[in-house]
Every structure is written in C-alpha cells, then in structure tokens.
Design a protein around this motif. Sequence first.
Motif, mmCIF file in Angstrom:
data_model
loop_
_atom_site.group_PDB
_atom_site.id
_atom_site.type_symbol
_atom_site.label_atom_id
_atom_site.label_comp_id
_atom_site.label_asym_id
_atom_site.label_seq_id
_atom_site.Cartn_x
_atom_site.Cartn_y
_atom_site.Cartn_z
ATOM 1 N N VAL A 55 0.811 -1.216 0.000
ATOM 2 C CA VAL A 55 0.000 0.000 0.000
ATOM 3 C C VAL A 55 0.849 1.272 0.000
ATOM 4 O O VAL A 55 0.319 2.359 -0.205
ATOM 5 C CB VAL A 55 -0.980 0.053 1.187
ATOM 6 C CG1 VAL A 55 -2.021 -1.030 1.069
ATOM 7 C CG2 VAL A 55 -0.250 -0.040 2.503
ATOM 8 N N ILE A 57 3.145 2.189 2.601
ATOM 9 C CA ILE A 57 3.585 2.672 3.911
ATOM 10 C C ILE A 57 5.104 2.528 4.007
ATOM 11 O O ILE A 57 5.796 3.371 4.546
ATOM 12 C CB ILE A 57 2.890 1.881 5.046
ATOM 13 C CG1 ILE A 57 1.384 2.104 4.998
ATOM 14 C CG2 ILE A 57 3.441 2.288 6.409
ATOM 15 C CD1 ILE A 57 0.603 1.200 5.901
ATOM 16 N N LEU A 75 3.834 6.635 0.582
ATOM 17 C CA LEU A 75 2.959 7.667 1.139
ATOM 18 C C LEU A 75 3.790 8.878 1.520
ATOM 19 O O LEU A 75 4.842 8.752 2.134
ATOM 20 C CB LEU A 75 2.276 7.156 2.409
ATOM 21 C CG LEU A 75 1.023 6.315 2.291
ATOM 22 C CD1 LEU A 75 0.550 5.954 3.681
ATOM 23 C CD2 LEU A 75 -0.059 7.048 1.552
ATOM 24 N N ARG A 77 3.563 13.311 2.799
ATOM 25 C CA ARG A 77 2.737 14.165 3.652
ATOM 26 C C ARG A 77 1.599 14.789 2.867
ATOM 27 O O ARG A 77 0.636 15.266 3.436
ATOM 28 C CB ARG A 77 3.587 15.268 4.267
ATOM 29 C CG ARG A 77 4.594 14.704 5.229
ATOM 30 C CD ARG A 77 4.849 15.676 6.351
ATOM 31 N NE ARG A 77 5.765 15.066 7.300
ATOM 32 C CZ ARG A 77 7.079 15.128 7.168
ATOM 33 N NH1 ARG A 77 7.622 15.796 6.185
ATOM 34 N NH2 ARG A 77 7.861 14.544 8.043
ATOM 35 N N GLY A 78 1.728 14.812 1.563
ATOM 36 C CA GLY A 78 0.667 15.395 0.737
ATOM 37 C C GLY A 78 -0.497 14.437 0.600
ATOM 38 O O GLY A 78 -0.529 13.374 1.211
ATOM 39 N N LYS A 79 -1.474 14.835 -0.209
ATOM 40 C CA LYS A 79 -2.630 13.972 -0.425
ATOM 41 C C LYS A 79 -2.217 12.762 -1.265
ATOM 42 O O LYS A 79 -1.451 12.882 -2.203
ATOM 43 C CB LYS A 79 -3.705 14.745 -1.197
ATOM 44 C CG LYS A 79 -4.469 15.735 -0.364
ATOM 45 C CD LYS A 79 -5.532 16.400 -1.228
ATOM 46 C CE LYS A 79 -6.735 16.803 -0.396
ATOM 47 N NZ LYS A 79 -7.898 17.072 -1.240
ATOM 48 N N ARG A 80 -2.743 11.609 -0.919
ATOM 49 C CA ARG A 80 -2.445 10.414 -1.690
ATOM 50 C C ARG A 80 -3.137 10.535 -3.054
ATOM 51 O O ARG A 80 -4.312 10.918 -3.114
ATOM 52 C CB ARG A 80 -2.991 9.205 -0.958
ATOM 53 C CG ARG A 80 -2.419 7.880 -1.410
ATOM 54 C CD ARG A 80 -2.990 6.781 -0.536
ATOM 55 N NE ARG A 80 -2.375 5.500 -0.826
ATOM 56 C CZ ARG A 80 -3.028 4.353 -0.804
ATOM 57 N NH1 ARG A 80 -4.314 4.334 -0.524
ATOM 58 N NH2 ARG A 80 -2.404 3.225 -1.061
ATOM 59 N N ARG A 85 -6.130 5.581 -3.923
ATOM 60 C CA ARG A 85 -7.088 5.489 -2.814
ATOM 61 C C ARG A 85 -7.957 4.253 -2.955
ATOM 62 O O ARG A 85 -8.634 3.848 -2.015
ATOM 63 C CB ARG A 85 -7.955 6.745 -2.755
ATOM 64 C CG ARG A 85 -7.117 7.964 -2.415
ATOM 65 C CD ARG A 85 -7.958 9.180 -2.222
ATOM 66 N NE ARG A 85 -7.117 10.368 -2.372
ATOM 67 C CZ ARG A 85 -7.577 11.566 -2.669
ATOM 68 N NH1 ARG A 85 -8.873 11.755 -2.831
ATOM 69 N NH2 ARG A 85 -6.752 12.577 -2.791
ATOM 70 N N LEU A 87 -6.715 1.463 -3.302
ATOM 71 C CA LEU A 87 -5.913 0.402 -2.695
ATOM 72 C C LEU A 87 -5.887 0.676 -1.197
ATOM 73 O O LEU A 87 -5.272 1.634 -0.748
ATOM 74 C CB LEU A 87 -4.494 0.433 -3.281
ATOM 75 C CG LEU A 87 -3.462 -0.509 -2.690
ATOM 76 C CD1 LEU A 87 -3.896 -1.951 -2.802
ATOM 77 C CD2 LEU A 87 -2.118 -0.309 -3.381
ATOM 78 N N GLN A 88 -6.637 -0.123 -0.439
ATOM 79 C CA GLN A 88 -6.814 0.165 0.976
ATOM 80 C C GLN A 88 -6.251 -0.934 1.861
ATOM 81 O O GLN A 88 -5.876 -2.003 1.375
ATOM 82 C CB GLN A 88 -8.298 0.369 1.282
ATOM 83 C CG GLN A 88 -8.836 1.710 0.818
ATOM 84 C CD GLN A 88 -8.157 2.868 1.535
ATOM 85 O OE1 GLN A 88 -7.918 2.809 2.743
ATOM 86 N NE2 GLN A 88 -7.828 3.918 0.800
ATOM 87 N N ASP A 110 -14.638 10.434 6.470
ATOM 88 C CA ASP A 110 -13.401 11.130 6.126
ATOM 89 C C ASP A 110 -12.949 10.897 4.691
ATOM 90 O O ASP A 110 -12.648 11.836 3.960
ATOM 91 C CB ASP A 110 -12.274 10.667 7.062
ATOM 92 C CG ASP A 110 -11.874 11.768 8.015
ATOM 93 O OD1 ASP A 110 -12.474 12.851 7.927
ATOM 94 O OD2 ASP A 110 -10.978 11.535 8.828
ATOM 95 N N GLY A 111 -12.898 9.616 4.326
ATOM 96 C CA GLY A 111 -12.415 9.274 2.995
ATOM 97 C C GLY A 111 -13.261 9.923 1.908
ATOM 98 O O GLY A 111 -12.741 10.340 0.868
ATOM 99 N N ILE A 113 -15.141 12.716 2.346
ATOM 100 C CA ILE A 113 -14.992 14.175 2.418
ATOM 101 C C ILE A 113 -13.698 14.592 1.714
ATOM 102 O O ILE A 113 -13.675 15.562 0.966
ATOM 103 C CB ILE A 113 -15.009 14.635 3.892
ATOM 104 C CG1 ILE A 113 -16.396 14.391 4.485
ATOM 105 C CG2 ILE A 113 -14.639 16.103 4.004
ATOM 106 C CD1 ILE A 113 -16.488 14.570 5.980
ATOM 107 N N VAL A 114 -12.635 13.815 1.956
ATOM 108 C CA VAL A 114 -11.361 14.119 1.295
ATOM 109 C C VAL A 114 -11.536 14.053 -0.220
ATOM 110 O O VAL A 114 -10.970 14.848 -0.972
ATOM 111 C CB VAL A 114 -10.270 13.118 1.759
ATOM 112 C CG1 VAL A 114 -9.041 13.237 0.896
ATOM 113 C CG2 VAL A 114 -9.923 13.365 3.208
#
Lengths: 323, 287
Positions: A55, A57, A75, A77-80, A85, A87-88, A110-111, A113-114
């Motif tokens: 994923v 990490i 990953l 610090r910015g948006k993935r 997304r 791939l969870q 959250d997911g 809304i993002v």
Amino acid sequence: MKEILNLKNVAVEYDRHGRKVRAVAGVDLTLNSGEILGLVGESGCGKSTLGKAIVGILSPITGEIVFDGQKVKKLTRGKRPEHFRNLQMVFQDPYGSLNPRRKIGMQIADGLIVAGMSKKLALLKAEDLLEKVGLPRNAVGRFPHQFSGGQRQRISIARALAASPTAIIADEPISALDTSSQAQVANLLVNLVDEFDMGMVFISHDLSIVRRISDRVAVMYLGKIVEVGTVDQIWNNPSHPYTRALISAIPHADGTSFMPKDLPGDVPNPMSPPSGCRFHPRCPLAKAECASNEPELRKLADGRDVSCVLQTAGSQPVTITLN
Amino acid sequence: MSAILKKFKRSKNANSIWRQPLAVVGISIIAIWTFLAIFAPWIAPYDPNAQDADKFLTPSAAHWMGTDELNRDIWSRIIYGARISLPYSLLLVVLSATLGSIIGAISGYAGGKVDAVIMRITDVFFAFPGIVLAMAVAAALGPQIRNAVIAITIVAWPIYARLVRGLILNAKQNDYVTASALLGSSALRTMVVDLRPNLSGPVFVLASLEVGNALLLLSGLSFLGLGAQPPAAEWGSMVSMGAVNFDRWWVGLFPGLAILTAVLAFNFIGDSLRDALDPRTAKALRD
C-alpha cells in the motif's frame, strides 16, 4: 478475471542500528479482482512488511509494485493520489486503528470528504456503509469505545470501503478477535469481495481460516515466497517441504491422522539469512546443492509456483513426504 | 474547550471535578476575585488612584487594609488590581499555549531535522530561569505591561511545545493516522482532524496549571518595575512598594496575600483538572 496488483522482485529492508535487515527479499506475486489471496507464514517471515509495502507505507528497495496499471509510490505528507485510494488496508489491531476521540461516522466519512463529497452526504453514505458491514445506522454518532473488537474491525472495514477500493490488504484482520467474531468478520470479508469484485490479500497465520476463505494461497518463509497455488493444491498436495510442514502443523480434532511435525531448529535470523535455499538448514529433504543454489520460483504443470529443487518446471508436482 | 467543560458538568462520576474539595475551594476563590474585578467600581470603597487619605494609615474601619505611601486606599487598589492580574494571566496562558502548541505540533509531525532544531531551541529556553529571561526581554523591549506579556509568552511557550510534540509523536504511531493517510488526507488535515482531539485535554490541563505561574511572573515583572506602570494598581508593583516601606507591614502584605490566594486557587483547579482529565488516571479510577 483482471489482474489488479502485480509485484515483481519486491524487497524491503529495515535499518536496525546501522545493520540492514531484509525482511522481504524478492517477492513476485499477482492478485486478481474478485479473489482472496491468503498470505501465510510464521511470525517474522515478512508478511506484514510485504503488506505495508504494497500500500506504500514502506517503500521497497528493489522491484516494483503495480496497482491497476500504475506503480505504487511511498505515502508522503501530501494527499495520496486518487488512483491509489482504491488500494486500501485493514489493520490488525481493532483498537489502534480507530481514533478513540472521534465519532465513527466522521471517521468513515473522512475518505469521502477528502474525495470532495459534502459532509452531510458523506455521513449518509457512512450510514449505508455501516449497514453494509452489519452495524446499525445510528452507530455513526457513537465513539469507538462503545464497540467490541469485532465491531470495531467492521467499522475499520467500512472506512476502507468508503474509498470504493478495488484491492484491500487485510493485515491479520481477525487475529486479535475472539473466535465468534473471527468467523463473522471473515464471512463479511468474503461477501464484500464477491459483492464489489475487489481483490484481497488476506495476511494471516491462522491456516484453517485461510483455507476456508481463500482462493489462492501464498506461503512465505524468511522474506521469500516458497509456494503459491490454489487452496486445494496447497492443502492436499503441498509441493514444498516447508508448506508440507506448515500444513501438518495444524492440529486436528481427531488427533490420529495428523500429528504436528516439528521442524528442526528455529527460524534463522533475517539479519544473516542462510546461503542457498533459505529453508535448507531446517529441511529434512535438503540436498548438498541446496546450501549453495537459491532455487527460483518455477511453474509446475498444475499452474502453481514453487521454489524447491525437488520440483521441475512444467512437470506434475512430486509428492513431498517428511521423515 | 467548551466541550470539555460541558463534559464535566454532565459527568457525575467519582472523578468529576465537582467532587474534589480542593477544586471547589479553588473555583470559589477565583469566582470571588472575578466578581470583585467585574464589579470593582461598586465594591471598592474609594477610587484606587485617589490620594484623599493620609499616607501610611494603619488598617482601620475606614481603610480596611490601610493606605500606602501616596495616600491611596490599599483594599480599593487590590480590588482594581484583580482587573489587571486575572485577565492578563489568562491572556498569557492562551497566548503561550497557542504558540507552543503550534510549534510543538510542527516539531512532532515533521520530525527529523526540524524537530531536532526546535527541541534544541526549547532546551535553551529551559536552561534559563524563566524570570531572568523574562526580565531580559522585558527590559530590552521597555517597561510596559504589553511588553511584559510578550516577554512572558516568549518564556512560557516551550513547555507547551514539549508536551504537544510528545503527544503527537505518540499519536502519529497509531494505525488510524496511517489509515487516514491511505484514504487521502494530507498531513495537515490529519493533524487538524485526527491528532488535535488528542491534544486539547492535556494542553488544557497544563494551561490551567500554568495560570498561576503566569500570574507570578507578571507580578514579578511588575515588582521589578518592568510590568504594569504607575499609577496602575497592580498587585506585583504594590508588593514592591511594600518592600520599600518594609516597616509598614500592611503595604506589602495584603497585595501579597492577593497574589497568594489567586495563584493557589489556580493551582488547585489545575491539579484537580489533571486528576479529572488525565486519561490514564481517569481510566484507572473507572476500571
């Protein structure tokens, strides 16, 4: 069946006080849509590390991981990127994977809304997702501590579903649950994979659950895949000595047909893996060449892949019997 | 913050703050001081700056706490002093908690070199006694209450930065932070949405413990002439007048007692809040 995930020669290293530990040492693997691939092996063999690398990490030092046509990046610090997304991951610890101070509805939403959905709509969708995983709609307003471990794990799954994933890495998702919740969560995962036609890597050391829910199984030993095949192939006719030992280590209720067979010795230290075949110091069938030549994965006539000198590419598997 | 207060009001369990005698004492004392401060013009028997009486009158029925060198009624000045000491100590705590939390959050989340640099800076601040550093800054900026506030904020932020950094370091290990990143949250969003709720409790507790310190530092600077300027009635500068006129015990004693009661009350509240809010202690009491 569409290939959703492809791993080529993936290796992951940890830095332990300046010394490199190669937790994953060159793994090739594919995952198709609509299938559950069980990933099994002893503790410390690199299953979870591999899952985290898939994923993004952790980042592999060699090889590449391709998800749905694009190479997975670490990953930041910015948006993935939106593509990934889908791939969870579902985590092992149902307590650490939910924020204890936020209502679960918001955590699931959250997911969405993002991804740009309005908060109101996202919360409604979160209710749908809760229903999908078998929890009441009004659970959105509650906090994680009001749920049991099994329910929390379902909430985590609902959160992953919010991203409409096409592949899920489930890292020991049921190991921390009690037996009755284990069955429920496992059934839920099977149903979701069918319903949404996603691919799932199911990382576990619980062989009996893996046998029940997986389509294919990959067996890992000390950072390498030793055998990949269908559940039938792996269980009824394992073609690698390690797979054979692992399968026979499942205790059976009748106690007669199978007795657990202990392998000699311990899992070697991954800081200094054995030369040649990584399994040879513990293998009852090891030959002289095993100490020097590392066997490649070879495809047998029945479609499985195995890395053992006892098997010949393109032939039917030779039956392995220990002692 | 209001959510936290609401939680207290609702919770009637064993570790509710209202069950703690010290907290009740502290809250009562602060309530009295607040009342005096708000209604000072109606409560104070004299104008705090009026020089109508004789100087150095001993405490009597007309002047409960006597008068000072400039013929002013000390009790009236103490009441008006609450209008400076209380709001300014709260302002100081809000300022330093905000500044320190932001810096600490950046430090904890960024990690690596940013973290190392920020933490060495806080080390430098911790190496100085707070009052000395505050004196230096206030003296450099010039004696004014506004500059005293800046000086004390500069001295007080590192403790919040340290706390918040530790909390963030701890919280960001959690799988839910990773999960949030996997869903597409940026680091900034994760901090605000996922990590902030973990911070408000401990920061609130630390802030409540620090109100007393802030009041002491402010009075300290005023005592040294670096804070509130005459003729403003400020407890610290009133004590300083008492120190000059040491033989007239009432001049310094009563404002000193005012500082003592307020600081003690704030510390009582802070201690009780910690007991009530600290998740570990609270959990141990519940389980």
